[in-house]
Design an enzyme around this catalytic site. Structure first.
Site, PDB file in Angstrom:
ATOM      1  N   CYS A   4      -0.462  -4.420   7.940  1.00 32.26           N
ATOM      2  CA  CYS A   4      -0.145  -3.281   8.806  1.00 32.26           C
ATOM      3  C   CYS A   4       0.484  -3.762  10.116  1.00 32.26           C
ATOM      4  CB  CYS A   4      -1.404  -2.477   9.144  1.00 32.26           C
ATOM      5  SG  CYS A   4      -2.212  -1.794   7.699  1.00 32.26           S
ATOM      6  N   CYS A  46      -2.460   4.229   6.213  1.00 30.24           N
ATOM      7  CA  CYS A  46      -3.881   4.133   6.543  1.00 30.24           C
ATOM      8  C   CYS A  46      -4.079   4.087   8.053  1.00 30.24           C
ATOM      9  CB  CYS A  46      -4.474   2.897   5.892  1.00 30.24           C
ATOM     10  SG  CYS A  46      -3.799   1.377   6.575  1.00 30.24           S
ATOM     11  N   CYS A  84       0.814  -1.209   0.000  1.00 32.54           N
ATOM     12  CA  CYS A  84       0.000   0.000   0.000  1.00 32.54           C
ATOM     13  C   CYS A  84       0.845   1.256   0.000  1.00 32.54           C
ATOM     14  CB  CYS A  84      -0.939  -0.010   1.196  1.00 32.54           C
ATOM     15  SG  CYS A  84      -0.133  -0.480   2.697  1.00 32.54           S
ATOM     16  N   ASP A  96       2.822   2.340   2.397  1.00 29.76           N
ATOM     17  CA  ASP A  96       2.950   2.953   3.724  1.00 29.76           C
ATOM     18  C   ASP A  96       4.415   3.021   4.153  1.00 29.76           C
ATOM     19  OD1 ASP A  96       0.252   3.004   3.778  1.00 29.76           O
ATOM     20  OD2 ASP A  96      -0.007   1.540   5.384  1.00 29.76           O
TER      21      ASP A  96
END
Lengths: 140, 203
Positions: free
Chosen positions: A107, A64, A37, A39
């Site tokens: 995450c 996120c 993503c 990140d």
């Protein structure tokens, strides 16, 4: 997608956002990323040189809500723990605590990576090589 | 049947786009609802499903990135699974996990995100820092150039993959595949950075 209450809480009131002095001997910095993503997460720890206790932890995450919550939780958890104890934290613990859905598991992986990277950086700076993690983990 | 087979194409990455388009229209006509108007409902439904699959296949193969990602998936590459597995290895062995994204790009991404945040904050306060704007413009040009470079790099990896497929060279296939995985990972960072810089500059 609906976030769990705990994710929303960490997202809206992130704990320990900030920066520690990267050049300090007692500070370990971990910078990791999740290419899925895009990140980026930076987690820093300040370690007591005598006791190896993590006395402070800060993070800064661009990503996120789940990535922010995972790193916020990670700093909360490592504070007060020894290096060895902190190494026993797994992404599964984070998933459970935050009730992360399967699509957000990366995450939590990122947060675990960040803890390990920060500890690894501190160890390198302080020439700590022994596997402190294993002994204490076994004693749990 | 995979997307390449639908168009009777080899699983290669260099694709003749005009031929693909022609083939798509020909197949679409065969599946057109008008042709099935007088057929039983089950047959109509089947044609509709096939037609929707055909559309997905075309959209995927037409797009260079989607095509590459699709091929990597066919090759069993699951980026997320691999990342998770690497973390588990690090946990049990104590050996540091190698980040898929090169550290210098991570540093760059982090720094730029910090600048973007600063700019957003300044905006909120009703200020517009010309120096910051200037830095962001420079960052934007740098990232745009990097994005273009990845495109060229990707195309050269396609050729390597296609050649390895022709000669049935397993080692060369693996090398090309792994290089494409790391390139796409880098690219997803760059794409986000470009998007965020543009957003910050426009608003």
């Amino acid at each position: 997608m609906a976030y769990s209450d705990k994710v929303v809480d960490h997202y809206e009131n992130p704990r320990n956002v900030g920066t520690l002095d990267k050049s300090s001997e007692s500070v370990g910095t971990g910078l990791v990323g999740a290419p899925e993503c895009g990140d980026v997460m930076r987690l820093q720890i300040r370690v007591n040189p005598e006791t190896h206790v993590i006395e402070d932890a800060k993070f800064k995450t661009f990503g996120c809500g789940s990535a922010i919550a995972s790193s916020s939780l990670a700093t909360e958890w490592v504070k007060g723990k020894t290096i060895a104890e902190a190494l026993t934290i797994t992404n599964t613990d984070i998933v459970k605590e935050l009730a992360l859905p399967p699509v957000k598991i990366h995450c939590s992986v990122l947060a675990e990576d960040a803890i390990r990277a920060a500890i690894g950086d501190w160890k390198k700076k302080n020439h700590v090589t022994e596997e402190v993690g294993v002994a204490v983990a076994a004693a749990h | 049947m995979d997307y390449f087979h639908i168009f009777s194409l080899p699983t290669k990455l260099t694709v003749d786009l005009p031929a693909l388009e022609k083939s798509f229209y020909a197949l679409s006509r065969k599946l057109h609802p008008d042709r099935f108007a007088s057929r039983p409902a089950a047959e109509q439904a089947a044609a509709l499903a096939e037609s929707s699959n055909l559309n997905d296949a075309y959209r995927t193969l037409k797009d260079p990135i989607a095509r590459t990602e699709y091929l990597l998936k066919l090759e069993g590459i699951e980026l997320e699974e691999q990342s998770k597995a690497a973390t588990e290895v690090a946990r049990t062995t104590g050996v540091a996990k190698k980040q898929i994204v090169p550290p210098d790009l991570l540093e760059e991404a982090f720094e730029l995100n910090m600048q973007l945040e600063e700019m957003r904050m300044a905006k909120k306060m009703g200020e517009d820092d010309p120096q910051l704007r200037h830095d962001l413009q420079a960052a934007k040009s740098a990232f745009d150039a990097k994005m273009s470079a990845t495109q060229a790099e990707l195309e050269s990896l396609w050729s390597k993959w296609d050649a390895a497929l022709d000669t049935n060279n397993a080692a060369a296939k693996t090398a090309a595949r792994d290089a494409m995985v790391s390139l796409l990972n880098r690219r997803s960072y760059l794409r986000n950075l470009v998007r965020d810089v543009n957003e910050a500059l426009e608003t």
